[in-house]
Scaffold this active site. Structure first.
Site, PDB file in Angstrom:
ATOM      1  N   GLY A  46       0.839  -1.196   0.000  1.00  0.00           N
ATOM      2  CA  GLY A  46       0.000   0.000   0.000  1.00  0.00           C
ATOM      3  C   GLY A  46       0.870   1.239   0.000  1.00  0.00           C
ATOM      4  N   GLN A  51       3.279   9.933   1.286  1.00  0.00           N
ATOM      5  CA  GLN A  51       4.565   9.228   1.427  1.00  0.00           C
ATOM      6  C   GLN A  51       5.539   9.570   0.299  1.00  0.00           C
ATOM      7  OE1 GLN A  51       2.452   5.274   2.266  1.00  0.00           O
ATOM      8  NE2 GLN A  51       4.314   5.043   3.457  1.00  0.00           N
ATOM      9  N   CYS A  94       5.770  -0.229   7.632  1.00  0.00           N
ATOM     10  CA  CYS A  94       5.434   0.961   6.849  1.00  0.00           C
ATOM     11  C   CYS A  94       6.668   1.374   6.061  1.00  0.00           C
ATOM     12  CB  CYS A  94       5.009   2.097   7.785  1.00  0.00           C
ATOM     13  SG  CYS A  94       4.557   3.605   6.917  1.00  0.00           S
ATOM     14  N   LEU A  95       6.460   1.691   4.795  1.00  0.00           N
ATOM     15  CA  LEU A  95       7.594   2.093   3.957  1.00  0.00           C
ATOM     16  C   LEU A  95       8.218   3.397   4.474  1.00  0.00           C
ATOM     17  CD1 LEU A  95       6.068   1.211   0.475  1.00  0.00           C
ATOM     18  CD2 LEU A  95       7.865  -0.040   1.696  1.00  0.00           C
ATOM     19  N   HIS A 136      -4.610   1.654   7.730  1.00  0.00           N
ATOM     20  CA  HIS A 136      -3.223   2.144   7.824  1.00  0.00           C
ATOM     21  C   HIS A 136      -3.026   3.321   6.849  1.00  0.00           C
ATOM     22  CE1 HIS A 136       1.322   1.255   7.910  1.00  0.00           C
ATOM     23  NE2 HIS A 136       1.206   2.040   6.862  1.00  0.00           N
ATOM     24  N   GLU A 137      -3.563   3.164   5.625  1.00  0.00           N
ATOM     25  CA  GLU A 137      -3.378   4.214   4.605  1.00  0.00           C
ATOM     26  C   GLU A 137      -4.215   5.453   4.926  1.00  0.00           C
ATOM     27  OE1 GLU A 137      -0.940   3.697   2.934  1.00  0.00           O
ATOM     28  OE2 GLU A 137      -0.811   1.517   2.867  1.00  0.00           O
ATOM     29  N   HIS A 140      -2.445   7.627   7.215  1.00  0.00           N
ATOM     30  CA  HIS A 140      -1.429   8.489   6.580  1.00  0.00           C
ATOM     31  C   HIS A 140      -2.044   9.813   6.125  1.00  0.00           C
ATOM     32  CE1 HIS A 140       2.297   6.210   6.398  1.00  0.00           C
ATOM     33  NE2 HIS A 140       1.719   5.149   5.876  1.00  0.00           N
TER      34      HIS A 140
HETATM   35  O1  GNR Z   1       3.895  -2.661   2.741  1.00  0.00           O
HETATM   36  C1  GNR Z   1       3.187  -2.487   3.736  1.00  0.00           C
HETATM   37  N1  GNR Z   1       2.807  -3.560   4.483  1.00  0.00           N
HETATM   38  C2  GNR Z   1       1.878  -3.504   5.502  1.00  0.00           C
HETATM   39  C3  GNR Z   1       1.753  -4.598   6.346  1.00  0.00           C
HETATM   40  C4  GNR Z   1       0.826  -4.598   7.367  1.00  0.00           C
HETATM   41  C5  GNR Z   1      -0.003  -3.511   7.545  1.00  0.00           C
HETATM   42  C6  GNR Z   1       0.109  -2.409   6.714  1.00  0.00           C
HETATM   43  C7  GNR Z   1       1.036  -2.404   5.699  1.00  0.00           C
HETATM   44  S1  GNR Z   1       1.130  -1.034   4.636  1.00  0.00           S
HETATM   45  C8  GNR Z   1       2.805  -1.113   4.142  1.00  0.00           C
HETATM   46  C9  GNR Z   1       3.116  -0.089   3.079  1.00  0.00           C
HETATM   47  C10 GNR Z   1       2.925   1.309   3.651  1.00  0.00           C
HETATM   48  O2  GNR Z   1       3.706   1.849   4.366  1.00  0.00           O
HETATM   49  N2  GNR Z   1       1.818   1.914   3.365  1.00  0.00           N
HETATM   50  O3  GNR Z   1       1.560   3.134   3.863  1.00  0.00           O
HETATM   51 NI    NI Z   2       2.595   3.195   5.738  1.00  0.00          NI
END
Ligand code: GNR
Ligand code: NI
Length: 174
Positions: A46, A51, A94-95, A136-137, A140
Site C-alpha cells: 500500500g 509518502q 510501513c515504507l 493504515h493508509e 497516513h
Molecule cells: O507494505 C506495507 N505492508 C503492511 C503490512 C501490514 C499492515 C500495513 C502495511 S502497509 C505497508 C506499506 C505502507 O507503508 N503503506 O503506507
Molecule cells: Ni505506511
C-alpha cells in the site's frame, strides 16, 4: 511512470493532513500511476500520496499474494463509513518507517466510500488484511503512523534509531 522517493520518519511532511482531490483528472491518474510503480518497486502492499510528498487524499493498494498477478486498487478521497467493534491484530510495517514492525490492533472490518481511478463513486466492505491496510493508509492521510499506537518509549526508540540512520546516510552521501 516514475518511481518517486519515499519520505521516512521523522520527516515532518508525513505529519501533514492531506487535502481532498477536487476532480479525478489525468494529473491525478499520473500521481496514482507513479504511486503504484513506487509501491511495487519498494516493495510494499500500500502507499498514500503523502509518502511521496504529495498531500492529497489518494491511496493505492495491492494485497494480492502472487507477484505475477497484479491486482491494483485505487482510492481517492476515501472515507470510513463503518468500523466493526471486533478487532484484529496484524504485524504492521510501513515504507516510511523502514525496518520496523509491530503488532497493531484495529477494527477487523471497515466499510469505505471513495472515488476510483475513473472518478466514479464506489463503496467497499473490507475485512482482514485489506481492512487493516485501508485503515493504515487512511491514517497516513491524517498524518498518523502505526508507531503512534505504540507506547511513548517504543515510539521514541524507533524515531531516534531512524533519525540516526538518516544522519549516517547523509554523511556517506556528502
Ligand atoms: O507494505 C506495507 N505492508 C503492511 C503490512 C501490514 C499492515 C500495513 C502495511 S502497509 C505497508 C506499506 C505502507 O507503508 N503503506 O503506507
Ligand atoms: Ni505506511
Amino acid at each position: 511512470m516514475t518511481i518517486r522517493k519515499i519520505l521516512t520518519e521523522p520527516d515532518p511532511f508525513l505529519r501533514q493532513k492531506s487535502k481532498p482531490v477536487e476532480k479525478v483528472d489525468d494529473s491525478i491518474r499520473k500521481i496514482m500511476d507513479d504511486m503504484l510503480e513506487t509501491m511495487y518497486q519498494a516493495p510494499g502492499i500500500g502507499l498514500a500520496a503523502i509518502q511521496i510528498g504529495i498531500p492529497k487524499r489518494i491511496i493505492v493498494l495491492d494485497i494480492s499474494k502472487d507477484p505475477e498477478k497484479k491486482e491494483p486498487m485505487y482510492f481517492v478521497n476515501p472515507e470510513k463509513v463503518f468500523t466493526s467493534e471486533d478487532q484484529a491484530t496484524y504485524e504492521e510495517g510501513c515504507l516510511s518507517v523502514p525496518g520496523q514492525f509491530a503488532e497493531i490492533d484495529r477494527p477487523d472490518k471497515c466499510h469505505i466510500k471513495y472515488l476510483n481511478y475513473n472518478g466514479d463513486f464506489k463503496e467497499l466492505k473490507a475485512e482482514g488484511l485489506l481492512a487493516t491496510c485501508i485503515q493504515h493508509e487512511i491514517d497516513h492521510l491524517e498524518g498518523i503512523l502505526f508507531i503512534d499506537y505504540l507506547s511513548k518509549l517504543k515510539r521514541s526508540m524507533i524515531t531516534k534509531k531512524l533519525s540516526k540512520q538518516k544522519k549516517e546516510l547523509e554523511r556517506i552521501v556528502v
